[in-house]
Structures are given as C-alpha cells and as structure tokens.
Design an enzyme around this catalytic site. Sequence first.
Site, PDB file in Angstrom:
ATOM      1  N   PRO A   1      14.909  36.641  20.970  1.00  0.00           N
ATOM      2  CA  PRO A   1      13.822  35.615  20.907  1.00  0.00           C
ATOM      3  C   PRO A   1      13.719  35.193  22.300  1.00  0.00           C
ATOM      4  O   PRO A   1      14.736  34.974  23.114  1.00  0.00           O
ATOM      5  CB  PRO A   1      14.254  34.681  19.804  1.00  0.00           C
ATOM      6  CG  PRO A   1      15.072  35.331  19.160  1.00  0.00           C
ATOM      7  CD  PRO A   1      15.913  36.635  19.861  1.00  0.00           C
ATOM      8  N   GLU A   2      12.507  34.725  22.962  1.00  0.00           N
ATOM      9  CA  GLU A   2      12.535  34.044  23.898  1.00  0.00           C
ATOM     10  C   GLU A   2      12.463  32.423  23.600  1.00  0.00           C
ATOM     11  O   GLU A   2      12.521  31.938  22.874  1.00  0.00           O
ATOM     12  CB  GLU A   2      11.049  34.576  24.698  1.00  0.00           C
ATOM     13  CG  GLU A   2      11.091  35.984  24.789  1.00  0.00           C
ATOM     14  CD  GLU A   2      10.176  36.629  25.876  1.00  0.00           C
ATOM     15  OE1 GLU A   2       9.661  35.811  26.859  1.00  0.00           O
ATOM     16  OE2 GLU A   2       9.611  37.636  25.792  1.00  0.00           O
TER      17      GLU A   2
ATOM     18  N   LYS B   1      17.485  30.145  26.012  1.00  0.00           N
ATOM     19  CA  LYS B   1      17.542  30.776  24.583  1.00  0.00           C
ATOM     20  C   LYS B   1      18.903  29.801  23.777  1.00  0.00           C
ATOM     21  O   LYS B   1      19.330  30.630  22.664  1.00  0.00           O
ATOM     22  CB  LYS B   1      17.870  32.294  24.828  1.00  0.00           C
ATOM     23  CG  LYS B   1      16.711  32.829  25.477  1.00  0.00           C
ATOM     24  CD  LYS B   1      17.067  34.314  25.941  1.00  0.00           C
ATOM     25  CE  LYS B   1      15.739  34.677  26.564  1.00  0.00           C
ATOM     26  NZ  LYS B   1      15.717  36.446  26.810  1.00  0.00           N
TER      27      LYS B   1
ATOM     28  N   ARG C   1      16.276  47.263  29.998  1.00  0.00           N
ATOM     29  CA  ARG C   1      15.159  46.839  29.258  1.00  0.00           C
ATOM     30  C   ARG C   1      13.528  47.572  29.625  1.00  0.00           C
ATOM     31  O   ARG C   1      13.519  47.737  30.745  1.00  0.00           O
ATOM     32  CB  ARG C   1      14.741  45.194  29.616  1.00  0.00           C
ATOM     33  CG  ARG C   1      16.235  44.350  29.178  1.00  0.00           C
ATOM     34  CD  ARG C   1      16.315  44.348  27.620  1.00  0.00           C
ATOM     35  NE  ARG C   1      15.182  43.917  26.911  1.00  0.00           N
ATOM     36  CZ  ARG C   1      15.295  42.549  26.763  1.00  0.00           C
ATOM     37  NH1 ARG C   1      15.856  41.762  27.065  1.00  0.00           N
ATOM     38  NH2 ARG C   1      14.031  42.211  25.779  1.00  0.00           N
TER      39      ARG C   1
END
Length: 279
Positions: A2-3, A52, A257
């Site tokens: 999650p950002e 985060k 990523r």
Amino acid sequence: MPEGHVTHRLARALTAEFGSRPVQVTSPQGRFAEAAALLDGQPLVGADSVGKHLLVDFDPGTVWIHLGLIGKFRFNTDFPAPNPATLRLRITDGRTAADLRGPQWCRLITPDERAAVIADSGPDPIRDDADPGRAWTVISRSRKPIAALLMDQKAFAGVGNIFRAEVLHRHRIDPMLPGRELPRPVFDALWDDLVALMRAAVEVGRIDTVAPDHTPEATGRDPRVDRHGGEVYVYRRAELPCHLCGTPVLRTDLAGRNLYWCGTCQPAGSVGVVEVPGS
C-alpha cells in the site's frame, strides 16, 4: 505494498471510529497478546501516519504498524472474529471492529520510539509538516536514477510504485535521470504535484493521475479496468498505447520493482517540465 494514502485513510478512519473512547484490544492469533492486554479497555487517543507507517496511539503506548506486501487492516461488524488464527490485532467498541492481518510488523512502542519513527522517515507529501528541502538534499546529491530515489522512503515517505511512475510521466522526466541532474524548478513542481495527487487519493481512496484533457470522457477511450482503480498514464500499462502520444508503454525492472514509462514522452536524458501537459 500500500502507498501512503492508504495508511493516512486508515488513520483517519480509526480516529473517527474509536477516537477518545475505550476499546477492546485483543490478539486472537496470539503474536501481539501481551501488548494487547496492556491496551485492552484503554481509550484510543487517535491515529496518525507518516509514509507507510501507521501509528495508533493509546496512553500506555503506540501501536506501530507497517502493512508490508500482504498486510490488511479492515473494518467490519463480524462477531466473533472470523479466522482468528490469522488475526494479529482486533480493536473494537463492541459494534465495529478493525481487524489487522498479515502485517510486516505490529509493535507497541514508547513515545520516544514513536518520535523516532517520524524523525527517521523522509518528508511525507500528505503531512502538513513535511519539509521538501530534505528530499531535495537527497536528490541533488545523488547519482542514482530519479526513479529509484522516488521510492526511497528517506526522501519521499509514502511514495510507491504507482505515484513514482505517474509523477515522472506527468513531468516528462527520464526515469533513469541521475537525481543530481534534475533541475530545482522541476523538483519543486514534482513535489507540489505529489502533494496534490496523494492528498486527493486520501480523500477518494484511489489513485487518479490523468489530467482533465486525457480522461476517458475527454478522449472517448474506455475507462481503465484494474483492481487498483483510478485513471493512470503508464502504471501497469506495458505495451498499451501512451494516452498522449500513442507509443507503447515500456516496462523494466528497477531494484526489484516494475518500472513503467513512455520512451517518447520521457526520452533518455529528459530533465522534465514544470507544467503538467493537459492540466
């Protein structure tokens, strides 16, 4: 993972649902049981977020949560709790429950440790106390690609893969441009853009990055269908046409990523633009 807007939304929701009221705190799974016993029956003072990191405050201490790749913190009205073997933390007032499963970590920390979490994080574009000068110091001294630096939580707390790809496209920046080659005016515009985009995501619960001239309504294209929701330029659109120029979107691996960009809108060596085209 999650950002940052996700943890900020959770902090708001926890404060709105339980703030300043005594709550039941349990750890059906057992891995947080000792700390939960100290908090059970205490008022939940409020919740906060930096990047985060989710910080849930009680008088005896703060529950420090990082959701990681698979963590979920969800509200429900299921009693008793379903699947207790996977439930790390449950906070409830007897009517609504907030259930945490699969976090990277969930720890009870002291006020000094809480302060250290915030101090050790980079500036968070969603927070009013963020100092973009700290991010500029990191960027302007680094030979690393700007795409890597945007994911550095010491430079941009809360920025993840989606915001990274989208803000670089919006400002026509080559993802591989060394940070120290980014002009200060472009950095300032990029930071301001992150502030606007990420705060908007907190409000609506999804990430929308497409300028008004490039929306499905303005262009006649079909809306995006993706589990992440929202309209975006390049994220998870590899080989699909760029919404601006029609060139197929590119994808590569950067530090483990997926990185997405348009080779035409963001050519090699491009130092970017201040104004977002189509806005």
